[in-house]
Motif scaffolding. Structure first.
Motif, mmCIF file in Angstrom:
data_model
loop_
_atom_site.group_PDB
_atom_site.id
_atom_site.type_symbol
_atom_site.label_atom_id
_atom_site.label_comp_id
_atom_site.label_asym_id
_atom_site.label_seq_id
_atom_site.Cartn_x
_atom_site.Cartn_y
_atom_site.Cartn_z
ATOM 1 N N VAL A 239 22.277 -17.324 -24.522
ATOM 2 C CA VAL A 239 22.611 -17.289 -23.090
ATOM 3 C C VAL A 239 22.648 -15.834 -22.604
ATOM 4 O O VAL A 239 22.806 -14.911 -23.393
ATOM 5 C CB VAL A 239 23.990 -17.935 -22.785
ATOM 6 C CG1 VAL A 239 23.961 -19.424 -23.043
ATOM 7 C CG2 VAL A 239 25.087 -17.280 -23.592
ATOM 8 N N ASN A 240 22.504 -15.664 -21.286
ATOM 9 C CA ASN A 240 22.654 -14.341 -20.663
ATOM 10 C C ASN A 240 24.116 -14.173 -20.323
ATOM 11 O O ASN A 240 24.570 -14.633 -19.293
ATOM 12 C CB ASN A 240 21.871 -14.260 -19.350
ATOM 13 C CG ASN A 240 20.381 -14.283 -19.547
ATOM 14 O OD1 ASN A 240 19.729 -15.275 -19.306
ATOM 15 N ND2 ASN A 240 19.841 -13.169 -19.988
ATOM 16 N N LEU A 241 24.880 -13.547 -21.173
ATOM 17 C CA LEU A 241 26.297 -13.534 -20.912
ATOM 18 C C LEU A 241 26.901 -12.138 -20.906
ATOM 19 O O LEU A 241 27.707 -11.798 -20.056
ATOM 20 C CB LEU A 241 27.024 -14.410 -21.943
ATOM 21 C CG LEU A 241 28.447 -14.768 -21.579
ATOM 22 C CD1 LEU A 241 28.493 -15.694 -20.383
ATOM 23 C CD2 LEU A 241 29.117 -15.461 -22.768
ATOM 24 N N GLY A 242 26.504 -11.320 -21.833
ATOM 25 C CA GLY A 242 27.232 -10.077 -22.055
ATOM 26 C C GLY A 242 26.968 -9.003 -21.008
ATOM 27 O O GLY A 242 25.943 -8.988 -20.324
ATOM 28 N N LYS A 243 27.941 -8.127 -20.870
ATOM 29 C CA LYS A 243 27.774 -6.955 -20.035
ATOM 30 C C LYS A 243 28.402 -5.772 -20.773
ATOM 31 O O LYS A 243 29.515 -5.879 -21.282
ATOM 32 C CB LYS A 243 28.448 -7.185 -18.680
ATOM 33 C CG LYS A 243 27.975 -6.204 -17.650
ATOM 34 C CD LYS A 243 28.394 -6.568 -16.241
ATOM 35 C CE LYS A 243 27.875 -5.474 -15.302
ATOM 36 N NZ LYS A 243 28.479 -5.508 -13.995
ATOM 37 N N VAL A 244 27.661 -4.673 -20.827
ATOM 38 C CA VAL A 244 28.120 -3.516 -21.589
ATOM 39 C C VAL A 244 28.018 -2.279 -20.715
ATOM 40 O O VAL A 244 27.092 -2.142 -19.918
ATOM 41 C CB VAL A 244 27.266 -3.313 -22.871
ATOM 42 C CG1 VAL A 244 27.759 -2.117 -23.670
ATOM 43 C CG2 VAL A 244 27.283 -4.558 -23.734
ATOM 44 N N GLU A 245 28.987 -1.395 -20.871
ATOM 45 C CA GLU A 245 28.972 -0.130 -20.146
ATOM 46 C C GLU A 245 29.037 0.986 -21.176
ATOM 47 O O GLU A 245 29.882 0.965 -22.056
ATOM 48 C CB GLU A 245 30.189 -0.082 -19.225
ATOM 49 C CG GLU A 245 30.289 1.168 -18.391
ATOM 50 C CD GLU A 245 31.608 1.192 -17.635
ATOM 51 O OE1 GLU A 245 31.613 0.868 -16.440
ATOM 52 O OE2 GLU A 245 32.628 1.525 -18.262
ATOM 53 N N THR B 36 24.237 0.913 -18.236
ATOM 54 C CA THR B 36 24.809 -0.437 -18.225
ATOM 55 C C THR B 36 23.763 -1.414 -18.745
ATOM 56 O O THR B 36 22.562 -1.214 -18.562
ATOM 57 C CB THR B 36 25.228 -0.894 -16.816
ATOM 58 O OG1 THR B 36 24.082 -0.821 -15.962
ATOM 59 C CG2 THR B 36 26.353 -0.042 -16.254
ATOM 60 N N VAL B 37 24.237 -2.427 -19.431
ATOM 61 C CA VAL B 37 23.379 -3.523 -19.862
ATOM 62 C C VAL B 37 24.003 -4.778 -19.267
ATOM 63 O O VAL B 37 25.189 -5.028 -19.461
ATOM 64 C CB VAL B 37 23.352 -3.655 -21.396
ATOM 65 C CG1 VAL B 37 22.393 -4.758 -21.817
ATOM 66 C CG2 VAL B 37 22.968 -2.333 -22.055
ATOM 67 N N ARG B 38 23.211 -5.513 -18.513
ATOM 68 C CA ARG B 38 23.768 -6.771 -17.977
ATOM 69 C C ARG B 38 22.859 -7.940 -18.338
ATOM 70 O O ARG B 38 21.714 -7.752 -18.727
ATOM 71 C CB ARG B 38 24.002 -6.677 -16.469
ATOM 72 C CG ARG B 38 22.761 -6.717 -15.626
ATOM 73 C CD ARG B 38 23.091 -6.760 -14.138
ATOM 74 N NE ARG B 38 21.893 -6.514 -13.369
ATOM 75 C CZ ARG B 38 21.067 -7.474 -12.939
ATOM 76 N NH1 ARG B 38 21.305 -8.737 -13.223
ATOM 77 N NH2 ARG B 38 19.982 -7.174 -12.265
ATOM 78 N N ASP B 39 23.423 -9.124 -18.234
ATOM 79 C CA ASP B 39 22.725 -10.335 -18.682
ATOM 80 C C ASP B 39 22.281 -10.191 -20.134
ATOM 81 O O ASP B 39 21.192 -10.627 -20.515
ATOM 82 C CB ASP B 39 21.499 -10.641 -17.788
ATOM 83 C CG ASP B 39 21.907 -11.113 -16.413
ATOM 84 O OD1 ASP B 39 23.104 -11.374 -16.203
ATOM 85 O OD2 ASP B 39 21.021 -11.209 -15.538
#
Lengths: 677, 369
Positions: free
Chosen positions: A527-533, A508-511
């Motif tokens: 900005v710290n926005l995305g989240k990836v799985e 997972t990648v967050r922020d």
């Protein structure tokens, strides 16, 4: 993330830590038994070679290695070309010899892979990316990629500090008995107007000291044909402004001390001027932007004798990286846009390993780095960053089971001249990994790792004029991996060796740090926005065959990757992220007979989307290339000659890796190498 | 050996799969149609939407909303013009209709495309590097270009007749009487923005004077009372964007509204304004919608959306007002890299529909009878 050590919330406490260790270590190492260092070296080489075969099978983290002859046989000019043969890797390639090439491992983003040159990281505080097209294979002995991290204990703290690591190892001089010097001249030429001469010179200075010099010139006009068609229009154009002149020079001194400790000192300089070919869009096929690079570093490492209970590894580096970007099409009152950036880094590292019990090792690594960026931009922040890294690791190692864990403390302090600084940041991140041989037979092993790590926002993310956002927090990744390895040698059958590595993983990648628009297209903000799985599977199957003097080597790898955007409230929730194919893979076949070798390779990258929305207008076609090479080597009058001819992209497929940055069609290369002993 | 055999079989299967997997022929991307509610049949036939597409992506596209049938046709250019290499191009920056022709500025591709307004089929192309905006006067098209001039293109011969030197990086233009007013931005030199409107005499095609307004001018639109509404982008820092009124009789600023304005449209007595302001504190955009009476130059409280639709809109970008129904169209550019949305809002401020568009829907023009 662990939350302890609150008392140490200022970076200055850590600055003197390494020096405490230094004073403890620089005690005279009394002259131990003087063995024949030459013989010891030869023995060590043999031993290392034997180990290496097994290394990827016993590593608790997935490890892929290209080394020695396997590396030299590739249809590859730079490191970027070589890593296309690894699984789990997407190479972002803007095309041509001078086009930017960055690596993205397991879809976490190119800022999450650290690149190490002889064990010391190539830093880039400005944008956090390393252009692998700049690193020639000319003097490299080995390219290895670790998902997670290298499982060594004695390594710099930086080696614990990224989601995956690419290690580039240069050739160190090896002398036959009685040999004092070696010289290798090589010349490559071919398509794109390539003219690429290089020289490697090794000199034994004393029994314990040798010198290596390496220089290379790369000259290319960078022209190649590309073609775009929608089946109604069919346009073939020549790529312009892709020329490059690059000069690389490296000098290093290798030493052994009387007690078999090793040290190395290296000076590196890469200097280039190139044209930048932009995105091909309707009605625009010519470009005038230019870039100049000057990368210099001097680095040194010292490793104590490896067979004692206490060992240490000390590294130091100074780097200066200059980049100039000229855009004659963007003219202000002061003339054409002409941006210059100069980055400097000072780095010290000390790693210590201690064997408590036969099966129990611990290590402590402390790194300190200082980075600064200057630029000729208006209202520029002139950021300076101090980073202290402390990694504490422990490894339990029995015959059939090894368990290793570490905690990494990262302390960062930023200072700026104008605007706001990101201030201090402190993070604690763990890694745990294990490798287990479930059966008596050592062919089969299971492995697993968990790693939590982050990348710091880069100077561009934080401070780039108008766009940067100093409120950013780091971008965090978590990796879970479970896999097996199988390896077996056979005697007296045609199949001599087979090895398989297969892993499934969940990341997972967050922020995730992304740019979002603010007032207008002229004004974006980070900005710290995305989240990836990311859910993936990768497999590597290798085999060696031997029949009637023919030696056949096959390598196959396949990657399946489902990398989806799970950003809250996103309109593309659940869709595959840009540029990550579901399926990709490679196949290599090498056939040797006496002094002739033949190589075939096939690389496949499946369909992808160029933007976040998985819709037809964003669809990017799959691409696959077939490459061929034939090599012939012979000795004449004590001189070794080799000649190689390559045809790349044999079927002349036109494709884009990055949308609107066309890749070359069929192209050729001839390499002549002369080795004097 | 059994195990090995199975490995061989597995390898062979994998190999054939990947070696034979073919590339889909990309071909011509067909338009997509969405059925929407129709609009009352008036002198307006429909609405053209120009989607900019993000810089370097070559994804400029044109959509058309037909009032009579209510059909929204997305991405019509490719199908109408399959022979144009790489399609409409990179960054669609302006779209206007003059006579029976549709004129499209494609900034990154450096061209003015002239299409048949009914079929969107290409008639001609005029190359103008870094072209920005478009207006018309007496059978000539006037096109601003960042090189500091206004190109004059003959609408019958499609030839570039003349270049009128104006300020640095000129943006929008407006015609009042026989004069052309050009907003100069000077956007490439952030330490020394332009701050004037160039006044061009359309009889001689020469710049005759400049009117000082504010730094980094962007939009300029005329109302029916001989006034120009002009926006300044500010410096993206301490100087905010702003809205000014310039009187063309005195050729001087007569009012400063002190509201942030990123885009607006004027219909009869009203200006409909979108404001976007970035807040570093909350790391988000502060968006507002306001309505100005251009007759007496006052702000009408309450804006022009009454049913809460503004909460759906992430990044309002383009705006147009139907000259007959006074219905408002607003485009949502979202994150600039995903398909946007077109919102239709009636004159009472209530949403009629929304529809998915291309990337960065931005410029709107009504096709009238």
């Amino acid at each position: 993330m662990f939350r302890f050590l609150h008392a140490f919330n200022g970076i200055k406490y850590y600055l003197f830590l390494p020096f405490i260790f230094w004073t403890g270590i620089l005690m005279p190492q009394s002259a131990l038994a003087q063995t024949d260092s030459l013989k010891a070296n030869i023995l060590k080489e043999v031993e290392i070679r034997h180990q290496r075969k097994l290394l990827s099978n016993i590593s608790p983290t997935p490890l892929q290695i290209l080394s020695g002859t396997a590396l030299r046989k590739l249809n590859a000019l730079s490191v970027a070309d070589a890593i296309r043969y690894f699984s789990g890797v997407q190479l972002k390639d803007y095309g041509g010899i001078g086009g930017l090439k960055t690596i993205n491992v397991r879809s976490m983003g190119s800022n999450h892979t650290a690149v190490f040159y002889d064990g010391i990281q190539l830093g880039n505080a400005q944008n956090g990316q390393v252009d692998l097209g700049k690193y020639s294979l000319d003097n490299l002995e080995e390219v290895s990629l670790y998902s997670g991290q290298k499982s060594d204990m004695l390594m710099p703290a930086k080696a614990f500090a990224s989601a995956s690591s690419l290690y580039l190892k240069t050739q160190s001089p090896v002398f036959d008995i009685g040999q004092r010097r070696g010289l290798k001249l090589s010349l490559k030429g071919g398509s794109f107007g390539l003219f690429d001469p290089s020289v490697v010179f090794h000199q034994r200075l004393t029994d314990r000291l040798s010198l290596s010099l390496n220089a290379e010139l790369i000259h290319a006009d960078g022209k190649y044909k590309y073609r775009y068609t929608n089946s109604v229009y069919d346009t073939t154009v020549v790529r312009h402004n892709g020329d490059i002149v690059a000069k690389r020079f490296e000098a290093s001194v290798f030493g052994n001390t009387a007690d078999s400790s090793k040290w190395q000192l290296r000076i590196y300089n890469y200097n280039s001027e190139r044209g930048l070919s932009g995105a091909i869009v309707a009605n625009k096929f010519d470009f005038s932007q230019r870039q100049w690079d000057d990368n210099f570093f001097v680095q040194s490492s010292y490793q104590s004798k490896t067979d004692q209970r206490f060992q240490f590894l000390a590294n130091a580096k100074y780097a200066y990286d200059f980049i100039r970007y000229l855009d004659p099409e963007r003219v202000s009152l002061f003339g054409a846009l002409d941006n210059r950036y100069a980055q400097q880094e000072i780095y010290f590292s000390l790693a210590n390993q201690y064997q408590i019990l036969k099966f129990w090792d611990i290590s402590l690594s402390t790194d300190y780095s200082y980075q600064q960026l200057d630029a000729n931009l208006e209202n520029f922040a002139y950021p300076k960053r101090q980073t202290a890294l402390i990694a504490l690791a422990s490894k339990l190692n029995w015959q059939r089971l090894s368990i290793q864990g570490n905690v990494l403390a990262t302390l960062v302090n930023d200072q700026v001249k104008t605007n706001f600084s990101a201030g201090d940041k402190t993070e604690y991140t763990p890694t745990i990994m294990a490798s287990w041989q479930p059966f008596k037979n050592n062919d089969f092993r299971l492995r697993a790792f968990y790693k939590s790590i982050f990348r710091m926002p880069t100077f561009n993310d934080l401070y780039y004029t108008l766009i940067g956002n100093s409120n950013l927090s780091p971008e965090y990744t978590k990796q879970y991996d479970l896999g097996f390895t199988y390896s077996r040698f056979f005697e007296a059958v045609k199949l001599t060796q087979v090895s398989i590595q297969t892993d499934i993983y969940y990341n997972t990648v967050r922020d995730k740090i992304i740019a979002i628009p603010t007032l207008s297209p002229f004004r974006w903000s980070m900005v710290n926005l995305g989240k990836v799985e990311i859910k993936g599977l990768e497999t590597n199957i290798q085999s060696n065959w031997n029949f009637n003097g023919f030696v056949l080597n096959t390598k196959f790898n396949y990657t399946y990757e489902k990398a989806i955007d799970i950003t809250k409230n996103s309109t593309v929730y659940g869709q595959q992220i840009p540029y990550i194919p579901l399926n990709s893979g490679a196949l290599m076949l090498g056939l040797d007979y006496k002094n002739i070798s033949f190589n075939y390779s096939y690389i496949y990258t499946g369909e992808r989307y160029s933007q976040k929305a998985n819709i037809p207008v964003n669809y990017v076609e799959p691409w696959y290339t077939h490459d061929l090479a034939v090599r012939f080597a012979f000795d004449y009058a004590k001189v070794n000659y080799s000649i190689a001819a390559e045809v790349n992209n044999v079927f002349n497929q036109y494709y884009d890796v990055v949308l609107n940055y066309p890749m070359p069609g069929r192209n050729f290369r001839i390499t002549l190498i002369t080795k004097f002993n | 050996m059994k195990k090995l055999l199975s490995i061989k079989v597995l390898t062979a299967v994998c190999l054939t799969t990947i070696l034979w997997s073919c590339r889909k022929d990309k071909g011509v991307t067909p338009e997509e149609q969405t059925q929407l509610p129709g609009q009352d049949i008036t002198a307006v036939n429909g609405l053209y939407v120009l989607n900019e597409g993000n810089w370097g992506s070559n994804k400029a596209s044109i959509d058309y909303y037909d009032y009579a049938t209510g059909v929204y046709r997305k991405n019509i250019y490719g199908q109408a013009n399959p022979f144009v290499t790489l399609g409409l191009g990179d960054v669609g920056n302006d779209i206007k209709i003059y006579g029976s022709k549709l004129y499209v500025i494609v900034n990154g591709s450096g061209k003015l495309e002239i299409l048949d307004v009914k079929t969107a089929k290409k008639l001609a192309q005029v190359d103008i590097p870094n072209c920005r905006y478009l207006t018309f006067y007496k059978n000539k098209a006037y096109v601003t270009a960042y090189e500091g001039f206004v190109a004059v293109v003959d609408t019958a011969t499609y030839k570039l007749d003349a270049k009128i030197t104006v300020g640095r990086e000129p943006e929008e233009m407006a015609v009042v009487g026989d004069r052309l007013y050009v907003a100069n931005s000077g956007g490439y030199t952030s330490s020394n923005y332009e701050r004037t409107l160039s006044v061009v005499d359309l009889a001689t095609n020469k710049e005759i004077k400049r009117i000082d307004v504010a730094i980094n001018l962007h939009r300029v639109k005329a109302d029916q009372y001989g006034d120009l509404y002009v926006t300044s982008r500010g410096n993206y820092g301490d100087i905010k964007s702003n809205l000014y009124v310039v009187d063309t009789k005195t050729e001087a600023v007569k009012k400063k509204f002190d509201i942030e304005a990123s885009n607006f449209a004027i219909d009869k007595d009203f200006a409909y304004i979108i404001s976007t302001a970035w807040s570093n504190a909350t790391m988000s955009n502060i968006i507002s919608y306001s309505k100005v009476n251009v007759k007496d130059e006052t702000i009408i409280p309450g804006g022009f959306i009454s049913d809460g639709t503004e909460k759906e809109i992430v990044m309002p970008y383009g705006i147009a007002v139907d000259p007959i129904s006074s219905g408002v169209y607003i485009t949502d550019a979202k994150d600039y890299v995903t398909p946007g949305t077109l919102y239709s809002i009636d004159k009472n401020g209530k949403k009629k529909f929304s529809v998915s568009t291309g990337d960065i829907p931005a410029h709107l023009v009504f096709y009238t009878k």
